[in-house]
Design a protein around this motif. Structure first.
Motif, PDB file in Angstrom:
ATOM      1  N   ASP A  97       0.964  -1.110   0.472  1.00 14.37           N
ATOM      2  CA  ASP A  97      -0.135  -0.052   0.222  1.00 14.37           C
ATOM      3  C   ASP A  97       0.594   1.732   0.050  1.00 14.37           C
ATOM      4  O   ASP A  97       2.267   1.482   0.806  1.00 14.37           O
ATOM      5  CB  ASP A  97      -0.796   0.014   1.714  1.00 14.37           C
ATOM      6  CG  ASP A  97      -2.052  -0.830   1.227  1.00 14.37           C
ATOM      7  OD1 ASP A  97      -1.960  -1.585   0.255  1.00 14.37           O
ATOM      8  OD2 ASP A  97      -2.640  -1.200   2.171  1.00 14.37           O
ATOM      9  N   LYS A 241      -4.386   5.508  -4.164  1.00 12.93           N
ATOM     10  CA  LYS A 241      -3.784   4.178  -4.284  1.00 12.93           C
ATOM     11  C   LYS A 241      -3.651   4.782  -2.229  1.00 12.93           C
ATOM     12  O   LYS A 241      -4.036   3.925  -1.622  1.00 12.93           O
ATOM     13  CB  LYS A 241      -2.788   4.103  -4.491  1.00 12.93           C
ATOM     14  CG  LYS A 241      -2.784   3.416  -6.012  1.00 12.93           C
ATOM     15  CD  LYS A 241      -1.398   3.456  -7.077  1.00 12.93           C
ATOM     16  CE  LYS A 241      -1.300   3.449  -7.969  1.00 12.93           C
ATOM     17  NZ  LYS A 241      -0.270   3.160  -9.276  1.00 12.93           N
ATOM     18  N   GLU A 243      -5.829   6.119  -0.240  1.00 15.17           N
ATOM     19  CA  GLU A 243      -6.929   5.770   0.231  1.00 15.17           C
ATOM     20  C   GLU A 243      -7.003   4.442  -0.260  1.00 15.17           C
ATOM     21  O   GLU A 243      -8.163   4.724   0.957  1.00 15.17           O
ATOM     22  CB  GLU A 243      -7.769   7.089  -0.623  1.00 15.17           C
ATOM     23  CG  GLU A 243      -7.768   8.400   0.405  1.00 15.17           C
ATOM     24  CD  GLU A 243      -8.081   9.559  -1.083  1.00 15.17           C
ATOM     25  OE1 GLU A 243      -7.555  10.258  -0.975  1.00 15.17           O
ATOM     26  OE2 GLU A 243      -9.074   8.532  -2.329  1.00 15.17           O
ATOM     27  N   GLN A 244      -7.118   4.043  -1.334  1.00 15.95           N
ATOM     28  CA  GLN A 244      -7.681   2.773  -1.293  1.00 15.95           C
ATOM     29  C   GLN A 244      -6.547   1.953   0.050  1.00 15.95           C
ATOM     30  O   GLN A 244      -7.505   0.748   0.572  1.00 15.95           O
ATOM     31  CB  GLN A 244      -7.302   2.073  -2.716  1.00 15.95           C
ATOM     32  CG  GLN A 244      -7.438   0.482  -3.015  1.00 15.95           C
ATOM     33  CD  GLN A 244      -7.427   0.167  -4.172  1.00 15.95           C
ATOM     34  OE1 GLN A 244      -6.794   0.909  -5.156  1.00 15.95           O
ATOM     35  NE2 GLN A 244      -7.244  -1.369  -3.901  1.00 15.95           N
ATOM     36  N   ASP A 247      -8.486   2.384   3.391  1.00 16.84           N
ATOM     37  CA  ASP A 247      -9.512   1.771   3.525  1.00 16.84           C
ATOM     38  C   ASP A 247      -9.750   0.317   3.691  1.00 16.84           C
ATOM     39  O   ASP A 247      -9.638  -0.126   4.919  1.00 16.84           O
ATOM     40  CB  ASP A 247     -10.231   1.424   1.938  1.00 16.84           C
ATOM     41  CG  ASP A 247     -10.873   2.872   1.673  1.00 16.84           C
ATOM     42  OD1 ASP A 247     -11.095   4.222   2.185  1.00 16.84           O
ATOM     43  OD2 ASP A 247     -11.275   2.956   0.448  1.00 16.84           O
ATOM     44  N   GLU A 248      -8.016  -0.449   3.000  1.00 15.60           N
ATOM     45  CA  GLU A 248      -7.563  -1.650   3.310  1.00 15.60           C
ATOM     46  C   GLU A 248      -7.539  -2.148   5.030  1.00 15.60           C
ATOM     47  O   GLU A 248      -7.792  -2.951   5.488  1.00 15.60           O
ATOM     48  CB  GLU A 248      -7.407  -3.210   2.384  1.00 15.60           C
ATOM     49  CG  GLU A 248      -7.490  -2.199   0.741  1.00 15.60           C
ATOM     50  CD  GLU A 248      -7.042  -3.687  -0.570  1.00 15.60           C
ATOM     51  OE1 GLU A 248      -6.601  -4.331   0.457  1.00 15.60           O
ATOM     52  OE2 GLU A 248      -7.477  -2.786  -1.456  1.00 15.60           O
ATOM     53  N   GLU A 270     -19.272  -3.659  -0.816  1.00 16.71           N
ATOM     54  CA  GLU A 270     -18.656  -2.631  -2.274  1.00 16.71           C
ATOM     55  C   GLU A 270     -19.867  -1.318  -1.927  1.00 16.71           C
ATOM     56  O   GLU A 270     -18.941   0.060  -2.338  1.00 16.71           O
ATOM     57  CB  GLU A 270     -18.876  -3.100  -3.303  1.00 16.71           C
ATOM     58  CG  GLU A 270     -17.392  -1.898  -4.450  1.00 16.71           C
ATOM     59  CD  GLU A 270     -16.948  -1.313  -3.738  1.00 16.71           C
ATOM     60  OE1 GLU A 270     -15.845  -0.077  -4.363  1.00 16.71           O
ATOM     61  OE2 GLU A 270     -16.302  -2.687  -3.209  1.00 16.71           O
TER      62      GLU A 270
END
Length: 367
Positions: A97, A241, A243-244, A247-248, A270
């Motif tokens: 990440d 990327k 932010e994703q 999130d994860e 989702e």
């Protein structure tokens, strides 16, 4: 009688004149001292609670900090190692990440008990975050009681921590809240941010960092003299990327913690995640921080607009935290947010991060 009165009057005038001269001398002396010691002092405070002090008389350095020896075992020893050494010891990460601070997070999420994140910058380890119970975080332990930590060791929470990097001096000032939830402990030339669950009174996680990374994150109020490192400004593609990744990470950390409390793991949804993201974006663009949007309504309204069917719903929001790890720790130390995180009513979760705004939307789906 006239003579006596005249004499007294003249003496009073004389004393008054002497008093004025004395007062003038005192004022000049004070200002001389002030300009002598504060001629170059400038104090600036910005939204990141960073103070810059340019003052040659300010004493900032390791001498005012007791500090403790660097551990001889555990994952803190990874700090400064090459990424090849990490690969040799732990293998390939499950994913990589991007962060907003110039390093990549290597995510090792193969099991809840060994969950950790390793930060790599310029091919070197600059930070390690650990949540798993089976990871060696010496000289600490995940799950260790705080009173045991302080009573059975030499560790004491410091109200300030001083760092010297080249010709630059930095001092982190810890509030009472910081000391209760995330004390900072120097360990030789590295630092440990001890993440505490204040409701259980135990160590919930550990973040080890080198000095440069700690200064980049600025997780506490910072006073400094010299240069303050600037974080890179991510492109729009890089922000997506980052932010994703947040999130994860929040999703995974949530389920690990729920498991520790013998709760069911929530599934990713989702559509709910899209609703969460849009609320984070809306707070950023609307410059507000609240569960109810001025234009989109409350959580129920937003979930309905996002075509999410649910029986129950709950929401956690956070802003201005350095990353998802810090936002999650903040939620866990706030009763209302914690109750939402640890509710057994929910079956699904959507996380949406935009810049420094974080939203968790929990739902129980219709059966």
């Amino acid at each position: 009688m006239t003579f006596v009165w005249k004499f007294i009057r003249e003496e009073r005038l004389l004393l008054k004149s002497i008093g004025k001269v004395f007062l003038l001398v005192v004022v000049v002396f004070i200002f001389s001292i002030y300009f002598l010691y504060h001629e170059e002092e400038e104090l600036l405070l910005d939204d990141n609670s960073v103070n810059q002090v340019k003052d040659s008389t300010t004493s900032l350095g390791k001498d005012s900090n007791l500090g403790y020896e660097k551990p001889t075992e555990g994952v803190s020893l990874l700090i400064g190692n090459s990424k090849e050494e990490v690969l040799n010891k732990y293998g390939k990460p499950a994913r990589v990440d991007l962060s907003a601070y110039g390093y990549e997070w290597w995510i090792y999420n193969q099991s809840d008990e060994t969950y950790m994140q390793v930060a790599i910058e310029d091919n070197k380890v600059v930070s390690v975050y650990v949540l798993g119970n089976d990871v060696n975080v010496a000289p600490f332990e995940i799950g260790q009681k705080v009173n045991q930590l302080y009573s059975n060791s030499e560790f004491n929470p410091e109200t300030s921590v001083d760092i010297q990097v080249d010709d630059n001096s930095y001092r982190f000032e810890l509030s009472e809240e910081d000391l209760g939830m995330q004390p900072l402990i120097p360990l030789g030339d590295i630092y440990a941010q001890v993440i505490i669950d204040k409701f259980l009174g135990e160590v919930a996680g550990i973040r080890f960092l080198n000095a440069e990374t700690l200064i980049k994150l600025k997780p506490y109020e910072l006073v400094y003299r010299g240069e303050l490192p600037k974080n890179p400004e991510p492109s729009e593609e890089e922000w997506l990327k980052i932010e994703q990744g947040n999130d994860e990470q929040i999703f995974e950390i949530t389920n690990i913690v729920r498991s520790k409390f013998d709760l069911n793991k929530v599934e990713w949804d989702e559509n709910t995640a899209k609703v969460a993201f849009l609320h984070s974006l809306d707070m950023f663009e609307g410059d507000y921080f609240a569960h109810e949007s001025p234009t989109k309504g409350d959580l129920g309204d937003r979930l309905q607009d996002g075509d999410v069917s649910f029986q129950r719903a709950g929401e956690n929001i956070a802003a201005k935290y350095v990353d998802g790890i810090a936002a999650f720790a903040g939620w866990m130390n706030s009763k209302g947010h914690r109750d939402t995180l640890l509710s057994d009513d929910f079956t699904h979760l959507g996380v949406g991060v935009y810049r420094e705004y974080y939203t968790q939307n929990f739902i129980k789906k219709l059966e």
